[in-house]
Each structure stands twice: as structure tokens, then as C-alpha cells.
Write an enzyme that holds these catalytic residues in place. Structure first.
Site, short mmCIF file in Angstrom:
data_model
loop_
_atom_site.label_atom_id
_atom_site.label_comp_id
_atom_site.label_asym_id
_atom_site.label_seq_id
_atom_site.Cartn_x
_atom_site.Cartn_y
_atom_site.Cartn_z
N TYR A 43 0.85 -1.20 0.00
CA TYR A 43 0.00 0.00 0.00
C TYR A 43 0.88 1.24 0.00
O TYR A 43 1.88 1.28 0.71
CB TYR A 43 -0.89 0.05 1.26
CG TYR A 43 -2.34 -0.21 0.95
CD1 TYR A 43 -3.02 0.59 0.04
CD2 TYR A 43 -3.03 -1.24 1.58
CE1 TYR A 43 -4.36 0.34 -0.25
CE2 TYR A 43 -4.37 -1.49 1.29
CZ TYR A 43 -5.02 -0.69 0.37
OH TYR A 43 -6.32 -0.92 0.08
N GLU A 47 -0.59 4.90 -0.44
CA GLU A 47 -1.42 6.08 -0.73
C GLU A 47 -0.60 7.35 -0.58
O GLU A 47 0.21 7.47 0.34
CB GLU A 47 -2.63 6.11 0.22
CG GLU A 47 -3.65 5.06 -0.17
CD GLU A 47 -4.74 4.86 0.87
OE1 GLU A 47 -4.83 5.66 1.82
OE2 GLU A 47 -5.50 3.89 0.71
N ASP A 50 -7.00 13.96 -24.86
CA ASP A 50 -7.00 12.55 -24.47
C ASP A 50 -6.39 11.79 -25.64
O ASP A 50 -7.05 11.53 -26.64
CB ASP A 50 -8.43 12.10 -24.19
CG ASP A 50 -8.51 10.60 -23.90
OD1 ASP A 50 -7.50 9.89 -24.11
OD2 ASP A 50 -9.58 10.14 -23.48
N THR A 75 -4.11 6.27 -21.87
CA THR A 75 -3.92 4.95 -21.29
C THR A 75 -2.46 4.57 -21.57
O THR A 75 -1.80 5.22 -22.39
CB THR A 75 -4.86 3.90 -21.92
OG1 THR A 75 -4.74 3.99 -23.33
CG2 THR A 75 -6.29 4.13 -21.50
N LYS A 117 -2.02 1.01 -25.08
CA LYS A 117 -2.36 0.94 -26.51
C LYS A 117 -1.05 1.04 -27.32
O LYS A 117 -0.20 0.17 -27.19
CB LYS A 117 -3.38 2.03 -26.85
CG LYS A 117 -4.70 1.83 -26.10
CD LYS A 117 -5.77 2.81 -26.55
CE LYS A 117 -7.11 2.52 -25.92
NZ LYS A 117 -7.37 3.19 -24.65
N ARG A 129 -1.95 -2.32 -18.65
CA ARG A 129 -3.26 -1.69 -18.67
C ARG A 129 -3.31 -0.61 -17.58
O ARG A 129 -3.11 -0.91 -16.41
CB ARG A 129 -4.28 -2.79 -18.36
CG ARG A 129 -5.65 -2.65 -18.90
CD ARG A 129 -6.21 -4.00 -19.21
NE ARG A 129 -5.72 -4.37 -20.53
CZ ARG A 129 -6.28 -3.95 -21.67
NH1 ARG A 129 -7.35 -3.17 -21.64
NH2 ARG A 129 -5.78 -4.30 -22.82
N1 DSN Z 1 -11.84 0.92 -25.06
C1 DSN Z 1 -10.86 1.79 -25.69
C2 DSN Z 1 -10.78 1.57 -27.15
O1 DSN Z 1 -10.92 0.44 -27.56
O2 DSN Z 1 -10.57 2.52 -27.90
C3 DSN Z 1 -11.12 3.17 -25.34
O3 DSN Z 1 -11.19 3.26 -23.98
#
Ligand code: DSN
Length: 456
Positions: free
Chosen positions: A45, A47, A215, A242, A245, A251
Site C-alpha cells: 500500500y 497512498e 486525451d 492509457t 495501446k 493496462r
Molecule cells: N476501449 C478503448 C478503445 O478500444 O478505444 C477506449 O477506452
């Protein structure tokens, strides 16, 4: 007896190895990233935050040598603090940011934290609408943020680009407190400079400061590699993403920002300059509890990989493959939204190309070992579960090493599956063509096994 879960994990390894992953938001992490995720850090932990002293100034060796003071609520932080600092400093270097918050558990958490940092309930946000290619967290009615804030949606033009005139008109009419550029189904390069000018015009008419947010979840890896413009270089205050990707990490989520970096313990004045501190407070304790330090370690490893020259080659190849695949698909009679792509992502107008919908095509491709997702197109009148299009991309197959010759093969398989759908018309009737689909699946498997997944 071994837990059944491990059997299923092994089956998933086989599925991933023997098929080709075309979902543009997925990728294959390295063994190092996987090892960091599966480490003892999950037991801890922590925080709060590590110290930000020397941020963007100290070398990695200096960070590793220091036992830092911190803003934590638990003991035993000496290793975790240094790991989180490495993640923060590497993220800042990759994206030219003053500050990085590496704790968001996901992209949605990252976006919600920025909204919470900057907005009051009822404040107006201008973002791309979901049907145009925006993300759920950019104001879709079903989300928590849409219940709290007032989202206005802009759209795209016929050729698939952002409708900048509409964006400007809506901005000047509604005077939003936050302007958001971001998407999950868009294949052009945003004109960040133009949006920054629109912000200035809104600013002149507003009594409040206007936050400029991007974003960039889909293209973050391309930005990190310098193969896509970086919104933070064009006057944007905040970039969320994120990490799994094109960036090819675990993730999770990440928030990058420009401005003052200081202790999160004292509530600062709500100004654009203070946005990094406001964001830290909005992530913890605002919207999350304990950070996932095993995931943060994996983020640090992935950021380290993205800082290497090989990652630039990888990003270049993602785009090269996407363009080659788009051209091959067009030559096979596929109609593409925007007539092609400038990034990693392709949207096929399945309905206009062949007359059936995207869901039938997705299901048939699944049976042939090719994974992508049905996707709404701008101005789509179909139900969300039966949209007219499919979305695909090249980040994962490029990680495996597929190149332009394989893009040609891929487009041919996709055409053969489309011809089967033309005959089958429904998902049940696809069963009548199981043998034909299995023939393609075997061809896919043979090719896929020549390009092993790094982490398997
Ligand atoms: N779920 C993602 C995507 O596939 O683009 C976006 O959050």
C-alpha cells in the site's frame, strides 16, 4: 489441484499466439513489463505520492541513490517511492511534461480526475461526441461525468476530420471551461495549433480560465516516438492517456501536465498554473485510493522501453503498416472512413462496402482468427450493437513483426471473409460456412506462429 483459472490463461495464450490481433487499442507487452506487473509490489500500500524534489532534474542514478522524503500515508516506501519517481520522470521526458501522475488505474479514471481537478458541477465541457469517434468519458449520457458536468459535443466532417468550424462556433457560443480533443475512432492528425487559437478566443470572452486537454490514449505511443504531434508542445495544459495501446505498457492510465509542481498536501488556488497540483489531489484522495504499484513499476519499464531508439522504429512501422493495409483494403473494394489513415487506425464502412453490418463481420472474422471490433460510424443510424462499421489497427501486429507484405495477405483474408458474410447474411448462417472459415483460420495460424508474441 491447479486452479481452473490457469487453464483458461493458457487457452488465452494460445488464442493470442495463433490469431492476429487487429483491435487498435490492444498490444503485446514485453516480458519485462509482464514481470514487473507480476511482482511483489502488488503486496504494498502506498497512498499519497513520492517527493517531487528534483523532478525533471535528477538523473535516474540520483533517484535510485536517494531515500526520498514523501507524502505517503504508509511506512515501508523506500523502494516504491523510487520506482514511482522513475515512472514520473520517464513519463515527463517522453511527453515534454512538467509533471506526470502515473497512478490512474485506467484512462477513464485519468479523465475523471482531470474533470474533478478543474470543474465544478454543472460546468461546461466541449468534447468530440461519441458517434463522431469520441470516447464514452467525453460526455456520453450513460457516464458519471455526464451526470455531473454539462458536455457539448462537436462532430466530424464528411472526410472524417474534426469539424473545426463547428468546434469554434460551439466554443464561442457555450464558453466551456474545458476544451477536449480526444477520440477512440479517428484516423486524422488533430490541428492542435488551431484548437489552441480557439481557446484564446474563448478566453477573451470568458470570465474563467479555459483548460485545454487532450486525451491521446490511442496515439500516445506515436507521440512518445515523435511520430505524431504532441499537444503539450502546442499550448495544451493537460494530456491524458492509457498506457496499454500504442504505448505498449500495462493496462492503466496516465496524466501529463504543464505548470507548477509542488506538495499536494496544501490546497492550491484553482488556476491553470496550478493544474499539476490540482490533478495530484484529484487522483488521490479525490477519486482513487491506493495506487497499484506493480502496475506503476510496469509503466516505468514500458516508458523506459519507449525512450529507446527502437521504439521510434516501431512507431514508424505501425503507421507504415496501417497505410499499407488501408491501401490494400481499398484495392479489394473496402470503403474506408476518411479514405485511409494518418495514424494506426482504420475504420471500414462495412455497410456501404458490402451491405451487411459490422457485427456480422466481426463475428465472422473471429471465426477466422482475426480479431477486431464492430464500431459505429459518424452519422450511423444503426443500433449501437449492430453498427455499420468495424475498427482495426496495426499496433499489435507490428509488435509481432508483421510488415507490408503481410498487410496484403491480411487484406485478402478480410475480403474472403466478407464474401462469406455476403452469402451468410446472419450469424447463425455463418455456421454453414464453418469449413471455409476454418480454412482461413488455419492460414492465419500458420502465419501468426511465424511471428511469436514477445511475452509468451
Ligand atoms: N476501449 C478503448 C478503445 O478500444 O478505444 C477506449 O477506452
Amino acid at each position: 489441484m491447479k486452479d481452473l483459472v490457469f487453464d483458461l490463461i493458457n487457452q488465452e495464450k494460445t488464442r493470442q499466439s495463433e490469431g492476429l490481433e487487429l483491435i487498435p487499442s490492444e498490444n503485446y507487452v514485453s516480458k519485462d513489463v509482464l514481470n514487473a506487473m507480476g511482482s511483489v509490489l502488488t503486496n504494498k500500500y502506498s497512498e499519497g505520492y513520492p517527493s517531487f524534489e528534483g523532478i525533471n532534474e535528477w538523473s535516474e542514478d540520483e533517484i535510485a541513490d536517494k531515500i526520498l522524503p514523501n507524502y505517503r500515508y504508509y511506512g515501508g516506501q523506500e523502494n516504491v517511492d523510487r520506482i514511482e519517481r522513475l515512472a514520473i520522470d520517464r513519463a515527463c521526458r517522453l511527453f515534454h511534461a512538467d509533471h506526470a501522475n502515473v497512478q490512474p488505474h485506467s484512462g477513464a479514471q485519468a479523465n475523471n480526475a482531470v474533470y474533478f481537478a478543474w470543474l465544478e458541477p454543472g460546468d461546461t465541457v466541449l468534447g468530440m461526441s461519441l458517434p463522431a469517434g469520441g470516447h464514452l468519458t467525453h460526455g456520453a449520457k450513460v457516464t458519471l461525468s455526464a451526470h455531473i458536468y454539462n458536455f457539448i459535443g462537436y462532430g466530424v466532417t464528411e472526410d472524417g476530420d474534426i469539424d473545426y468550424d463547428e468546434l469554434e462556433n460551439l466554443a464561442l457560443e457555450h464558453l466551456p471551461k474545458l476544451i477536449l480533443i480526444g477520440y477512440s475512432a479517428f484516423m486524422k492528425i488533430p490541428d492542435f495549433a488551431r484548437v489552441a487559437k480557439i481557446r484564446e478566443k474563448v478566453q477573451q470572452k470568458s470570465e474563467h480560465e479555459v483548460l485545454l486537454m487532450a486525451d491521446m490514449a490511442h496515439v500516445a505511443g506515436l507521440i512518445a516516438a515523435g511520430e505524431h504531434p504532441n499537444p503539450l508542445d502546442y499550448g495544451f495544459d493537460v494530456m491524458t492517456t492509457t498506457t496499454h495501446k500504442t504505448l505498449r505498457g500495462p493496462r492503466g492510465g496516465l496524466i501529463l501536465s504543464k505548470g507548477n509542481v509542488a506538495s499536494p498536501l496544501k490546497k492550491p488556488e484553482k488556476t491553470l498554473k496550478n493544474i499539476p497540483i490540482l490533478i495530484d489531489r484529484a487522483v488521490f484522495p479525490g477519486t482513487q485510493g491506493g495506487p497499484l504499484e506493480h502496475i506503476i513499476a510496469a509503466k516505468a519499464v514500458a516508458f523506459g522501453e519507449a525512450l529507446k531508439p527502437e521504439f521510434k522504429t516501431y512507431a514508424k512501422n505501425i503507421i507504415k503498416n496501417a497505410k499499407a493495409l488501408a491501401e490494400e483494403l481499398k484495392s479489394q473494394g473496402f470503403i474506408l472512413q476518411g479514405n485511409g489513415t494518418d495514424n494506426h487506425l482504420i475504420l471500414i464502412n462495412v455497410k456501404n462496402s458490402f451491405g451487411f453490418d459490422g457485427k456480422l463481420y466481426e463475428k465472422a472474422l473471429d471465426k477466422a482468427g482475426l480479431t477486431l471490433n464492430a464500431n459505429s460510424l459518424p452519422h450511423d443510424k444503426g443500433a449501437a450493437f449492430r453498427p455499420s462499421g468495424v475498427r482495426l489497427g496495426t499496433p499489435a501486429i507490428t509488435t509481432r513483426g508483421l510488415g507490408t507484405p503481410e498487410m496484403k495477405t491480411l487484406a485478402h483474408w478480410m475480403k474472403r471473409v466478407a464474401e462469406i458474410c455476403e452469402k451468410a447474411e446472419t450469424e447463425e448462417e455463418l455456421n454453414n460456412y464453418a469449413e471455409d472459415l476454418t480454412v482461413i483460420k488455419n492460414e492465419v495460424r500458420t502465419l501468426a506462429l511465424k511471428f511469436p508474441i514477445p511475452s509468451v
